[in-house]
Scaffold this motif. Structure first.
Motif, mmCIF file in Angstrom:
data_model
loop_
_atom_site.group_PDB
_atom_site.id
_atom_site.type_symbol
_atom_site.label_atom_id
_atom_site.label_comp_id
_atom_site.label_asym_id
_atom_site.label_seq_id
_atom_site.Cartn_x
_atom_site.Cartn_y
_atom_site.Cartn_z
ATOM 1 N N ASN A 5 -15.754 -4.841 -13.576
ATOM 2 C CA ASN A 5 -17.057 -4.731 -14.207
ATOM 3 C C ASN A 5 -17.189 -5.818 -15.269
ATOM 4 N N GLU A 6 -18.141 -5.661 -16.147
ATOM 5 C CA GLU A 6 -18.418 -6.714 -17.124
ATOM 6 C C GLU A 6 -17.251 -6.944 -18.067
ATOM 7 N N ASP A 7 -16.494 -5.887 -18.367
ATOM 8 C CA ASP A 7 -15.415 -6.000 -19.340
ATOM 9 C C ASP A 7 -14.026 -6.113 -18.710
ATOM 10 N N CYS A 8 -13.869 -5.726 -17.467
ATOM 11 C CA CYS A 8 -12.544 -5.663 -16.844
ATOM 12 C C CYS A 8 -12.523 -6.467 -15.548
ATOM 13 N N PHE A 9 -11.389 -7.105 -15.293
ATOM 14 C CA PHE A 9 -11.172 -7.756 -14.013
ATOM 15 C C PHE A 9 -10.889 -6.698 -12.948
ATOM 16 N N GLY A 10 -11.173 -7.033 -11.722
ATOM 17 C CA GLY A 10 -10.876 -6.140 -10.613
ATOM 18 C C GLY A 10 -9.394 -6.077 -10.308
ATOM 19 N N ALA A 11 -9.016 -5.194 -9.373
ATOM 20 C CA ALA A 11 -7.606 -4.999 -9.043
ATOM 21 C C ALA A 11 -7.493 -4.538 -7.600
ATOM 22 N N VAL A 12 -6.295 -4.742 -7.038
ATOM 23 C CA VAL A 12 -5.971 -4.306 -5.679
ATOM 24 C C VAL A 12 -4.640 -3.568 -5.750
ATOM 25 N N SER A 13 -4.555 -2.405 -5.128
ATOM 26 C CA SER A 13 -3.314 -1.638 -5.147
ATOM 27 C C SER A 13 -2.288 -2.245 -4.189
ATOM 28 N N LYS A 14 -1.072 -1.772 -4.301
ATOM 29 C CA LYS A 14 -0.019 -2.186 -3.374
ATOM 30 C C LYS A 14 -0.300 -1.600 -1.991
ATOM 31 N N PRO A 15 -0.217 -2.399 -0.918
ATOM 32 C CA PRO A 15 -0.494 -1.866 0.415
ATOM 33 C C PRO A 15 0.603 -0.912 0.885
ATOM 34 N N ILE A 16 0.177 0.137 1.582
ATOM 35 C CA ILE A 16 1.090 1.153 2.099
ATOM 36 C C ILE A 16 1.068 1.086 3.623
ATOM 37 N N GLN A 17 2.261 1.113 4.235
ATOM 38 C CA GLN A 17 2.381 1.036 5.689
ATOM 39 C C GLN A 17 2.728 2.418 6.238
ATOM 40 N N ILE A 18 2.003 2.849 7.255
ATOM 41 C CA ILE A 18 2.179 4.190 7.831
ATOM 42 C C ILE A 18 2.198 4.072 9.347
ATOM 43 N N ARG A 19 3.094 4.817 9.953
ATOM 44 C CA ARG A 19 3.140 4.912 11.410
ATOM 45 C C ARG A 19 2.817 6.342 11.806
ATOM 46 N N VAL A 20 1.979 6.526 12.853
ATOM 47 C CA VAL A 20 1.541 7.843 13.294
ATOM 48 C C VAL A 20 1.857 7.977 14.778
ATOM 49 N N ARG A 80 -9.526 0.750 1.671
ATOM 50 C CA ARG A 80 -9.435 -0.147 2.824
ATOM 51 C C ARG A 80 -8.321 0.318 3.742
ATOM 52 N N ILE A 81 -8.632 0.427 5.027
ATOM 53 C CA ILE A 81 -7.647 0.847 6.028
ATOM 54 C C ILE A 81 -7.687 -0.153 7.181
ATOM 55 N N MET A 82 -6.526 -0.747 7.481
ATOM 56 C CA MET A 82 -6.399 -1.586 8.672
ATOM 57 C C MET A 82 -5.600 -0.801 9.711
ATOM 58 N N TYR A 83 -6.201 -0.562 10.872
ATOM 59 C CA TYR A 83 -5.611 0.311 11.894
ATOM 60 C C TYR A 83 -5.375 -0.475 13.171
ATOM 61 N N ARG A 84 -4.198 -0.294 13.746
ATOM 62 C CA ARG A 84 -3.871 -0.844 15.066
ATOM 63 C C ARG A 84 -3.382 0.295 15.953
ATOM 64 N N PHE A 96 -0.754 2.452 13.959
ATOM 65 C CA PHE A 96 -0.154 1.876 12.761
ATOM 66 C C PHE A 96 -1.268 1.620 11.731
ATOM 67 N N TYR A 97 -0.975 1.956 10.478
ATOM 68 C CA TYR A 97 -1.954 1.834 9.416
ATOM 69 C C TYR A 97 -1.396 0.999 8.267
ATOM 70 N N ILE A 98 -2.286 0.228 7.651
ATOM 71 C CA ILE A 98 -2.020 -0.356 6.336
ATOM 72 C C ILE A 98 -3.179 0.083 5.441
ATOM 73 N N ILE A 99 -2.830 0.736 4.316
ATOM 74 C CA ILE A 99 -3.835 1.353 3.448
ATOM 75 C C ILE A 99 -3.715 0.740 2.058
ATOM 76 N N TRP A 100 -4.848 0.338 1.485
ATOM 77 C CA TRP A 100 -4.857 -0.133 0.106
ATOM 78 C C TRP A 100 -6.218 0.184 -0.511
ATOM 79 N N VAL A 101 -6.327 0.045 -1.825
ATOM 80 C CA VAL A 101 -7.559 0.360 -2.556
ATOM 81 C C VAL A 101 -7.918 -0.857 -3.404
ATOM 82 N N GLU A 102 -9.213 -1.211 -3.425
ATOM 83 C CA GLU A 102 -9.698 -2.349 -4.201
ATOM 84 C C GLU A 102 -10.752 -1.883 -5.200
ATOM 85 N N TRP A 103 -10.808 -2.592 -6.312
ATOM 86 C CA TRP A 103 -11.887 -2.399 -7.280
ATOM 87 C C TRP A 103 -12.387 -3.774 -7.707
#
Length: 1255
Positions: A287-302, A241-245, A277-284
């Motif tokens: 599945n049947e045996d495991c709960f999902g997870a979300v990574s820590k968001p990373i902030q980037i300026r370009v 997931r990427i949020m871009y401004r 400006f970017y905020i980047i994170w990864v989601e899962w």
């Protein structure tokens, strides 16, 4: 609300209440409208009456209607008001018109608020359900838990006086669990129930780690995004997931990209950055045996902006010593951005220290001189991208200023580039640099080396003392400092101040102190004579009531009040006894404090001696005399003589010797005055002085401290080195240099041999020198660089004499990093393959090198008897595999091949890649994957959720084979631990097929202990009889809650036989009629101040029970006489016991007069109690981020357990902005009487945090 009847349109009274139904204790509000002849009857006198369901009047009041004909009254129902229908009547006393209405009174239902400390859980994890009753009263609460299979579990307990309750349970299966709290009628309220909560339960949690950190990048940069999923699951799809401004004010654009994980759970993606400006994170999603997870968001300026960093800070001089002067700082600033930086300044500050004796160092500010300092203007630099420059900083911004180093072990400079933010940079957070410099700290050592007396006359004498600074440091760092020297005898104290300079001497700084003493009868001529004797010494004339007596002790002390910090405070005193001797002869004296020795290497190795001879007698020396110097060692004696001129009274003559020596070692130096005794003296014993001289040489070592540059063929490297003298302190002649030879060699060949001269700063007392050398590497092939060595030699021609030349050489081996491709093969994915089905294997070939791969390669695939060779031309990006890219292909395995592999029990896939293109390494050209045709034995706990103490419990568990092969015979161990009691069961299983399972059930008698939990451990194949795919999942341990089961039973048998039942255990005794002995005895533990429902049963098999008497702590509580009298009597009593030990005695009597006794010893202990002090959530005081979506706050406070038992607590924060989901902070164990301090940093979303903490 209730309404009354309506009279004819012209005359009526309408009556109503504010509600239709009330509860006991509530306020009832009654209103009416009076109408007469069609208009409001203002001023009407109306009587309001209320009758309960039994017809009794419970309220009456006379009222007067207002101008609009309206009126009313209120009253409060009693707390024990009768339930049912109440009638209200309003009667006009003027017109006799009536109006009526009704309302109901019934007990209110209890409201229940229920929460859980988790919004999801895994099997075997303890879950806490808690809440409170809205009526805040003490009632029994039942927690109904329904498992996914529909099995109910009921837990119950009393709330505290505030209506709070708490339960814990452990889910033992996956699926959706439902939880609901109920209560029956209590405290005058109807029973109620809470809303139903759901709890999803799976086998594992998961988390995602993103290998990326907050930062800034230039436009067009290809950002490698990688990470891994834990547990490492292959073939799962994670969502990038990427949020871009474009700007901070523009609307966000959301970008999504699906990425598949490799066999180790890794994932990677290359993304080209645009300005913004970017905020980047990864989601899962899970599945049947495991709960999902979300990574820590990373902030980037370009952006294409300059970016200033500080790469190095040096001080001048480079080796600081306490008391020396720092003239400037040399700060190296580099522009790592994309465009040039203009008009910036550099600022530095010294961190303050606390010095010895409480003196505090004030902060010094360092910065570049600006145009405001006349005569020292320095224009702000312009720095192009990739370039660096050195900027000099001065104290207070003035080049003529200097900074004296205090006595501290370290100097810490906090340096900032672009202060105060004149340049718009890509990254403002990397402008700071902390430079730490070790300081050589020296302290003075004040010593009185000599003290004596000189008599001038009967009424005048001189007290002499030589005061020296024998330490390495000066007395005063910033200015000359006065030191007190005091002489005393009897009750006479004579002080004198001596000023020591601020220079650091290699030889002692010595002052001669003279106190001229005279009594009131002394003549002025005597004082004048005394001054002549003293000469240039520091003197003071003292009028004293008396002179020291013969044999009296005189004591000199330096710094008697310890105002000067010293390395040694124990050598500040010198004393002697007075001898009243007046002799009219000269006296040649050699004092140790008048001598100094040093070692010179200018004209060979020599010992230099400087000294003075004094005439301290009462007569001049009229002729010349001899001074002799003798230097002795174990193997040699060196002797020299010279002539000294005549000496008058109090005068001194200086002399010096230069004595050659051949080697280092310890020498004895003897100096004698008038060795041939040509001069007649009053004292011949002080004509000789002996000194020990250590002749030691330096020992230079060199070492490589770092390098900067390009270690590749044809590249250039700047090597930094450090030279250290680990031998004797060495002070080379002014203008001399230390020579360093540097070269590189590859095998037997030597390249680029250079000799550099490193100037030595004579005024720097440090024995460490730093330097560097630039070496260009030859442009060879990468294969020719094996064994590249850098060699450094200090003092290569040995022009400096040293004690050891073996330390002068340093060699380091470097690895050259050529720009080459590097192919790495990976068996990316192997889906499950079964007999009779076709399978496939996904392979990837990565380029891990630093150069594109151009050419062809061959893949060799082997799986059992199946072998394949696949030749590939590189196809990505035209004709090459770029560094970081990969080539992918699929190998198909037919049904027959897979069947043959299984029958031959092959379980390894081997893939290697070959190519004729030169690579950086061949080590990663092969990959092996184990299919794993093995069993996998896994235990799973079934029931129960709770262990009943002192009761028989049923324990069930299951063992299943999750592997792809059958398991042979193995053993299973079941351990049940309650307190210190461990019960073990051993099982044997002859085998278990694929997907097979076996259920075991045991009956377990729990001991009678007061514990809150029991531990169940299942160990499958504990003797390691079976080789498995996974060995780590053979052990299952979990904690079950434990509950006491207290139910004593007394039975009376014929002929006085008494049977006592306590927790299903019987003790049979025989008693005689009317015996008063105690026949039954038991002990139990209960919680203090907690109600205990005690059920007692007495039975007589051949008669009836006459009476039961219960005594508590020696006092009769009650006598129970059953009516009608029967052979079996059962009754219950509720007791609350205070903390301590109590005796509960039961006496049962039957119709025959037989008595049975039962004694129960109850130990009431205090239940754990939690006391919270200062637990707070605080918003951050300092927070910098261009993105308002993410914030953090601080949780701190103290939680104290005032009870006597250990207690476990959980902390959960409810964030209303996330739909009421809880944020789990952690579990903590607090010892009885102990406490914990919390200090946690917590991230939260952009909405206001409304939090609750539950324990």
């Amino acid at each position: 609300m209730g309404f009354g009847s309506i009279f004819p349109q012209d005359d009526y009274i309408r009556v109503w209440t504010d509600k239709e139904t009330y509860s006991p204790g509530e306020i009832v509000t009654i209103s009416y409208l009076s109408v007469y002849m069609g208009v409001p009857n203002g001023g009407d006198h109306v009587r309001i009456e209320v009758f309960n369901p039994g017809g009794r009047k419970v309220f009456s009041k006379d009222t007067v209607a207002d101008a609009n004909g309206r009126g009313g009254a209120s009253f409060q129902l009693s707390s024990d008001a009768m339930e049912g229908t109440y009638n209200v009547k309003a009667t006009s006393l003027d017109t006799h018109i009536e109006g009526t209405t009704k309302f109901e009174v019934s007990a209110a239902a209890i409201g229940i608020f229920l929460k859980m400390d988790k919004d999801k859980a895994i099997v075997g994890e303890e879950v806490r359900a808690y809440g409170y009753l809205t009526q805040r009263c003490r009632c029994m609460v039942m927690l109904e838990i329904i498992s996914p299979e529909g099995n109910p579990l009921i837990l119950q307990e009393y709330t505290n006086i505030l209506g709070n309750f708490s339960f814990t349970f452990t889910p033992n299966s996956t699926g959706l669990w439902s939880i609901k709290a109920k209560t029956e009628e209590c405290c005058g309220y109807k029973g109620g129930e809470s809303s139903t909560l759901t709890l999803p339960v799976k086998l594992h949690y998961s988390n995602i780690t993103l290998n990326l950190s907050n930062g800034s990048y230039p436009i067009g940069y290809k950002l490698p995004i990688s990470g891994f999923l834990n547990p490492p699951l292959p073939g799962e799809t994670v969502e990038l997931r990427i949020m871009y401004r474009r700007t901070l004010d523009s609307a966000p654009i959301y970008i999504g990209q699906e990425i598949e994980t490799s066999r180790n759970g890794n994932f990677s993606f290359l993304y080209t950055l645009e300005e913004g400006f970017y905020i980047i994170w990864v989601e899962w999603s899970g599945n049947e045996d495991c709960f999902g997870a979300v990574s820590k968001p990373i902030q980037i300026r370009v952006a294409n902006l300059p970016d200033l960093i500080i790469t190095d800070v040096k001080i001048m001089p480079s080796c600081p010593v306490a008391g020396s002067v720092i003239s400037s700082l040399a700060v190296t600033v580099k522009n790592v951005g994309a465009v040039k930086a203009e008009g910036f300044y550099v600022f530095a500050q010294v961190s303050p220290y606390l010095l010895k004796r409480g003196e505090e160092l004030r902060q010094y500010v360092w910065y570049t001189s600006s145009v405001s300092v006349t005569g020292y203007e320095q224009a702000p630099p312009i720095l192009e991208p990739g370039n660096e420059t050195t900027i000099y900083l001065w104290a207070q911004g003035v080049p003529s200023s200097s900074y004296i180093i205090p006595r501290v072990s370290q100097l810490i400079f906090n340096v900032t580039a672009d202060y105060p933010n004149y340049v718009n940079e890509l990254d403002e957070t990397n402008n700071n640099y902390t430079a730490v410099f070790e300081v050589k700290v020296t302290y003075p050592d004040l010593v009185i080396r000599y003290c004596d007396q000189i008599w001038i006359s009967e009424n005048t004498m001189i007290l002499l003392a030589d005061v020296s600074n024998m330490g390495e440091g000066a007395v005063g760092l910033t200015s000359p400092e006065d030191v007190m020297v005091e002489a005393s005898y009897g009750n006479v104290h004579l002080p004198l101040n001596v000023s020591f300079s601020t220079r650091i001497y290699q030889h002692p700084e010595t002052h001669r102190v003279a106190l001229i003493l005279h009594t009131s009868q002394a003549e002025g001529s005597d004082i004048t004579t005394a001054r002549l004797i003293v000469g240039s010494s520091i003197s003071k004339i003292c009028n004293v009531p008396r002179l020291p007596r013969d044999g009296e002790m005189v004591m000199f002390s330096v710094d008697p009040y310890n105002r000067v910090p010293e390395s040694d405070e124990n050598n500040n005193i010198c004393s002697f006894r007075v001898k009243q001797i007046i002799s009219p002869y000269p006296n040649l004296v050699l004092l140790p404090s008048d001598f100094a020795t040093s070692i010179s290497q200018e004209d060979g190795l020599r010992v230099l001696v400087k000294g003075r001879v004094r005439n301290l007698g009462l007569k001049n020396v009229e002729s010349e005399f001899t001074i002799r110097a003798t230097l002795k060692s174990e193997s040699n004696i060196i002797e020299e003589e010279q002539t000294s001129p005549p000496l008058r009274i109090g005068a001194a003559s200086a002399f010096s010797f230069s004595l050659p020596v051949e080697e280092e070692g310890t020498y004895l130096l003897e100096i004698s005055a008038d060795p041939y005794n040509h001069i007649t003296e009053s004292n011949e014993s002080d004509n000789l002085v002996s000194l020990t001289v250590e002749v030691n040489l330096p020992d230079l070592t060199i070492e490589l401290t770092g390098w900067v540059g390009d270690i590749s063929p044809g590249g250039g490297v700047y090597f930094n080195y450090k030279i250290t003298n680990i031998g004797e302190f060495w002070s080379p002649p002014p203008g001399s240099s230390i020579y360093v030879k540097s070269y590189i060699n590859i095998g037997e060949r030597e390249y680029l041999s250079t000799v550099d001269a490193l100037s030595y700063d004579l005024y720097n007392g440090s024995q460490v020198w730093s330097g560097g050398v630039w070496i260009e590497l030859p442009n060879l092939y990468a294969s020719e660089y094996e064994g590249l060595q850098v060699n450094l030699v200090v003092n290569p021609t040995q022009v400096i004499p040293e004690s050891n030349y073996k330390n002068n050489f340093f060699q380091s081996t470097l690895e050259v990093e050529p720009d080459l491709p590097d192919l790495e093969v990976e068996i990316f994915q192997v889906p499950p393959m079964r007999t009779g089905e076709e399978g496939f294997v996904i392979l990837r070939v990565y380029n891990r090198g630093s150069e594109n791969f151009v050419g062809s390669y061959v893949l060799h695939f082997k799986f059992g008897g199946l072998e394949k060779e696949i030749e590939r031309e590189t196809i990505l990006y035209g004709s090459s595999i770029g560094w970081g890219d990969f080539d992918s292909l699929v190998v198909t395995i037919s049904k027959d091949d897979w069947k043959e592999v299984l029958e031959e029990k092959h379980d390894l896939i081997i893939v290697n890649v070959t190519t004729n293109v030169l690579e950086a390494t061949k080590e990663n050209n092969i990959d092996i994957f184990e299919i794993g045709v093995k069993p996998d034995l896994v235990p799973r706990f079934l029931l129960p959720d709770n262990i009943w103490l002192s009761s028989l419990n049923t324990i069930s568990f299951l063992v299943e084979n999750r592997g792809n092969a059958s398991a042979g015979p193995f053993r299973i161990l079941l351990n049940i631990t309650v307190g210190d009691t461990v019960t073990s069961y051993d099982f044997y299983l002859s085998g278990l097929p694929i997907c097979g399972s076996q259920i075991y059930t045991v009956q377990f008698q729990a001991p009678n202990l007061l514990v809150s939990y029991a531990t169940v451990g299942i160990y499958v194949d504990y003797e390691d009889d079976v080789e498995e795919l996974i060995e780590d999942n053979n052990l299952l341990e979990l904690n079950l809650s434990a509950s006491p089961n207290l139910s004593p039973l007394v039975e009376l048998h014929p002929s006085g036989a008494l049977s006592i039942k306590w927790n299903d255990s019987f003790v049979n005794v025989t008693c005689t009629p009317r015996s008063y002995m105690i026949y039954g005895y038991a002990e139990a533990y209960v919680y203090a101040d907690t109600s205990l429902n005690l059920t007692i049963a007495a039975q007589d098999l051949d008669g009836v029970i006459e009476s039961l008497i219960l005594c508590l702590d020696g006092w009769k509580q009650f006598t129970y006489r059953p009516t009608p009298r029967e052979s079996l009597v059962i009754f219950s009593r509720e007791y609350r016991f205070s903390e301590g030990t109590h005796q509960l005695l039961l006496i049962a009597k039957d119709q025959h007069g037989a008595e049975g006794y039962y004694l129960l010893i109850l130990h009431a202990i205090r239940k754990p109690e939690i006391e919270i002090q200062g637990l707070q959530l605080t918003s951050p005081l300092n927070f910098f981020s261009p993105y308002p979506e993410f914030r953090s706050m601080h949780l701190y406070g103290v939680i104290r357990n005032t009870g006597s038992e250990n207690v476990n607590i959980s902390i959960l924060i409810i964030d209303r902005s996330w739909g009421g989901n809880g944020r789990y902070i952690g579990n903590y164990t607090i010892q009885g009487g102990g406490e914990i301090s919390l200090s946690e940093e917590i991230e939260y979303s952009n909405l206001v945090l409304n939090g609750y903490l539950w324990f």
